[in-house]
Write a protein that holds these residues in place. Structure first.
Motif, PDB file in Angstrom:
ATOM      1  N   HIS A   1       0.852  -1.185   0.000  1.00  0.00           N
ATOM      2  CA  HIS A   1       0.000   0.000   0.000  1.00  0.00           C
ATOM      3  C   HIS A   1       0.883   1.227   0.000  1.00  0.00           C
TER       4      HIS A   1
ATOM      5  N   THR B   1       3.027   8.785   9.868  1.00  0.00           N
ATOM      6  CA  THR B   1       3.912   8.061  10.781  1.00  0.00           C
ATOM      7  C   THR B   1       5.097   7.494  10.001  1.00  0.00           C
TER       8      THR B   1
ATOM      9  N   PRO C   1      12.494  -0.703   9.554  1.00  0.00           N
ATOM     10  CA  PRO C   1      11.364  -0.346   8.691  1.00  0.00           C
ATOM     11  C   PRO C   1      10.890   1.095   8.918  1.00  0.00           C
ATOM     12  N   ASP C   2      11.124   1.612  10.099  1.00  0.00           N
ATOM     13  CA  ASP C   2      10.706   2.983  10.406  1.00  0.00           C
ATOM     14  C   ASP C   2      11.336   3.363  11.735  1.00  0.00           C
ATOM     15  N   MET C   3      10.968   4.530  12.261  1.00  0.00           N
ATOM     16  CA  MET C   3      11.386   4.877  13.620  1.00  0.00           C
ATOM     17  C   MET C   3      10.642   3.964  14.591  1.00  0.00           C
ATOM     18  N   ALA C   4      11.204   3.810  15.780  1.00  0.00           N
ATOM     19  CA  ALA C   4      10.622   2.870  16.744  1.00  0.00           C
ATOM     20  C   ALA C   4       9.237   3.313  17.201  1.00  0.00           C
ATOM     21  N   LEU C   5       9.037   4.612  17.321  1.00  0.00           N
ATOM     22  CA  LEU C   5       7.771   5.132  17.857  1.00  0.00           C
ATOM     23  C   LEU C   5       7.201   6.139  16.853  1.00  0.00           C
ATOM     24  N   PRO C   6       6.535   5.623  15.826  1.00  0.00           N
ATOM     25  CA  PRO C   6       6.143   6.504  14.708  1.00  0.00           C
ATOM     26  C   PRO C   6       5.141   7.589  15.096  1.00  0.00           C
ATOM     27  N   ARG C   7       4.237   7.287  16.000  1.00  0.00           N
ATOM     28  CA  ARG C   7       3.260   8.328  16.383  1.00  0.00           C
ATOM     29  C   ARG C   7       3.939   9.430  17.184  1.00  0.00           C
TER      30      ARG C   7
ATOM     31  N   PHE D   1      18.822   1.611  19.332  1.00  0.00           N
ATOM     32  CA  PHE D   1      19.077   0.455  20.202  1.00  0.00           C
ATOM     33  C   PHE D   1      18.242  -0.776  19.829  1.00  0.00           C
ATOM     34  N   ASN D   2      17.005  -0.539  19.428  1.00  0.00           N
ATOM     35  CA  ASN D   2      16.082  -1.676  19.289  1.00  0.00           C
ATOM     36  C   ASN D   2      15.724  -2.064  17.857  1.00  0.00           C
ATOM     37  N   MET D   3      16.018  -1.205  16.898  1.00  0.00           N
ATOM     38  CA  MET D   3      15.472  -1.452  15.552  1.00  0.00           C
ATOM     39  C   MET D   3      16.550  -1.761  14.513  1.00  0.00           C
TER      40      MET D   3
ATOM     41  N   HIS E   1       7.570   2.180   2.045  1.00  0.00           N
ATOM     42  CA  HIS E   1       7.911   1.332   3.195  1.00  0.00           C
ATOM     43  C   HIS E   1       9.164   0.549   2.844  1.00  0.00           C
TER      44      HIS E   1
ATOM     45  N   THR F   1      11.038  -3.639   5.012  1.00  0.00           N
ATOM     46  CA  THR F   1       9.960  -4.365   5.702  1.00  0.00           C
ATOM     47  C   THR F   1      10.440  -5.751   6.122  1.00  0.00           C
TER      48      THR F   1
END
Lengths: 47, 536
Positions: B17, B30, B109-115, B191-193, B525, B528
């Motif tokens: 999408h 986001t 795939p993106d930032m850890a906290l997109p919102r 650190f996490n992604m 995206h 992924t």
């Protein structure tokens, strides 16, 4: 998909985010009580 | 670092999408690339706003005597130029690069906290509105006096200013919240992604610079917030934190401000120096000279940078022990900064160098930022600083640090990654013209200010002695060319976004890193499926 939505990963991300927010809050608060003596002087006048 | 070969068998091109349509795409985004683009557009807008105020200042200083501005408006412009450039232009631009590049570089795939990412950005326009209002409310009936404090907003003057200061304090709070939220997001992302087999010691240096910068922001922005909150209380709630008559101490604010303000310098320059770690090896066609020493230098800068703040306040009357400590600490910090510079020079040494626009900016940065660093050592020496303090020499010094160290680095990054972002090559000829006009006019503007400063011209004063006229005329002419040259930058960006030669996935022959494995422009995206790094 805008992020990895695996619940475990999400939980891990949020936990670290809250820890870092806590560090920021600690820095904010530490800059104020450190000068509490001055506040007391401001309120009570120089003794 | 993570410049190993990539397992391309993995699918990282899902387009199941596409982006949402219309305003929703931007308001509720986001997606790290969209948010990165918004940061960059916002920063460019503010760069022009801050630039207009700078040009007004230089027009006023073109000749001695009052030309265009009254002293209050002049002081207002000096204040808003600094605040808009620092909080509106440089920091958001660096955040824009971080948003765009960190996930691409670490295979996330993106930032850890997109919102949270969305919130961090959308606080900015509101904060910028408050910031700009703080400069214009005095022109409305009942608006009070103009902000005449400079960006340092020292009390007692900042306690006496009208309601515009309240707008400014509120703006600083919002800008601080935005920065802290963005920093949290960046640290969590790093650190996490990361791609599963990418160790911290394999990350690109640009990502490292942002990790250090984000920690710095989390540690020092809350102290500024504490300081301006106390200022607000002094203004409206009868406290006397900074009021000597009530038992407080105005110097206390200076300590709080510079505990934030000095690390802020490193916050502004580190991401740009991180850009060089991508640009210099690419155009030298050599690996980075010393990865671990660069990382070590950055960490040293972070630690030492947080404990040398009072070199901005030598003249307040500190004890001999205190000024000696701050002087030695400040001089020591030149070692890790020098290590970074020498690292880039050693990377160039005997490389097969070519001078595309990002590399031109990189070389320019190394020369001019080093010059700013040398005048910084002059200012670090207490007895000398007693003479230079609050003179135009200081203005020249920090512009040589911040223009090359921060903004030229951002230009280098934009030209380096613009083909990746847009899928189009920029006009190299125009970009090189922009570089030369920009760099020459920058030097014409600020180099003479060293001499008029050493000769005794104070800064932040609307008028000056006739003996300083010639160099001020030169400086103002340079400033007009310098300011207008950015219109060419804007034109190049718009032209590239609208079209141009199709960029390849790996835009630059010598480039290495995960971001070059994706298409140009990358899919909406990306990553992924996490990429697999082959053994380095």
């Amino acid at each position: 998909m805008s992020a990895d939505n695996a619940p475990e990963r999400r939980h891990k991300n949020l936990r670290l985010a809250w820890i870092l927010a806590g560090v920021a809050l600690l820095m904010l608060l530490s800059s104020i009580p450190f000068w509490r003596g001055l506040l007391e002087m401001a309120i009570n006048g120089v003794q | 670092m993570s410049t190993a070969t990539i397992d391309l068998a993995h699918d990282h091109d899902h387009e199941h999408h596409g982006p949402p349509k219309g305003l929703k795409r931007w308001l509720f985004s986001t997606n790290h690339k969209d948010i990165g683009s918004m940061y960059l557009i916002f920063a460019l807008t503010m760069l022009f706003a801050g630039g207009v105020s700078a040009m007004a200042i230089r027009l006023e200083l073109f000749l001695p005597g009052l030309q265009l501005l009254d002293p209050d408006l002049y002081n207002n412009l000096v204040t808003n130029h600094a605040l808009i450039m620092i909080f509106g232009a440089v920091m958001p631009a660096a955040a824009g690069l971080a948003n765009w590049m960190i996930p691409l570089m670490i295979g996330a795939p993106d930032m850890a906290l997109p919102r949270l990412n969305n919130l961090s950005f959308w606080i900015l326009p509101a904060a910028a509105t408050m910031l700009i209002l703080s400069f214009i409310v005095p022109f409305f009936p009942g608006g009070g006096t103009q902000i005449n404090t400079g960006w340092t907003i020292y009390p007692p003057l900042s306690v006496q200013v009208g309601m515009s200061m309240d707008f400014l304090i509120f703006a600083l709070h919002m800008l601080g919240i935005s920065s802290v939220l963005a920093s949290i997001n960046i640290i969590v992302t790093i650190f996490n992604m990361r791609a599963p087999d990418m160790k911290l010691t394999q990350m690109p240096i640009f990502v490292w610079t942002w990790l250090v910068t984000a920690f710095l922001l989390i540690l020092v922005i809350p102290v500024l917030a504490g300081g301006v909150t106390m200022l607000l209380f002094d203004r409206h709630f009868g406290t006397s934190f900074f009021n000597a008559a009530g038992g407080g101490d105005p110097v206390l604010f200076q300590h709080l401000f510079w505990f934030f303000g000095h690390p802020e310098v490193y916050i502004l320059i580190l991401p740009s120096l991180g850009v060089l770690a991508s640009v210099v090896p690419t155009f030298s066609r050599k690996p980075l000279f010393g990865y671990s020493s660069l990382v070590g230098a950055m960490i040293a800068i972070m630690i030492i940078g947080m404990v040398v703040w009072a070199h901005h306040q030598y003249t307040i009357g500190m004890s001999l022990g205190a000024v000696s400590y701050f002087m030695i600490g400040t001089i020591i910090i030149s070692i890790p900064v020098g290590l970074m510079i020498f690292n880039y020079m050693a990377t160039m040494w005997r490389g097969a160098m070519t001078f595309e626009t990002p590399m031109l900016f990189a070389v320019g940065i190394l020369l001019m930022f080093s010059f700013g660093g040398l005048t910084g050592i002059m200012l670090a020496v207490v007895p000398a600083d007693m003479q230079y303090h609050d003179s135009m020499f200081v203005v020249a010094h920090f512009h040589y640090v911040l223009m090359p160290g921060a903004i030229f680095g951002l230009f280098a990054g934009v030209f380096y990654w613009l083909p990746k972002w847009t899928g189009h090559m920029y006009d190299e000829k125009l970009a090189k013209i922009f570089f030369w006009v920009n760099v020459i006019s920058f030097n014409v503007t600020f180099f003479p200010q060293h001499f008029i400063g050493l000769a005794g011209m104070p800064r932040r004063i609307v008028d000056y002695h006739v003996m300083f006229t010639e160099f001020n005329v030169l400086s103002s002419i340079g400033a007009m060319v310098f300011g207008l040259s950015h219109l060419l930058f804007l034109y190049i960006i718009i032209k590239t976004v609208r079209g141009g030669k199709q960029a390849e996935n790996k835009v630059w022959e010598g480039a290495k890193g995960l971001e070059w494995e994706l298409s140009s422009p990358p899919p909406f995206h990306s990553w992924t499926t996490p990429p697999k790094l082959a053994a380095s």
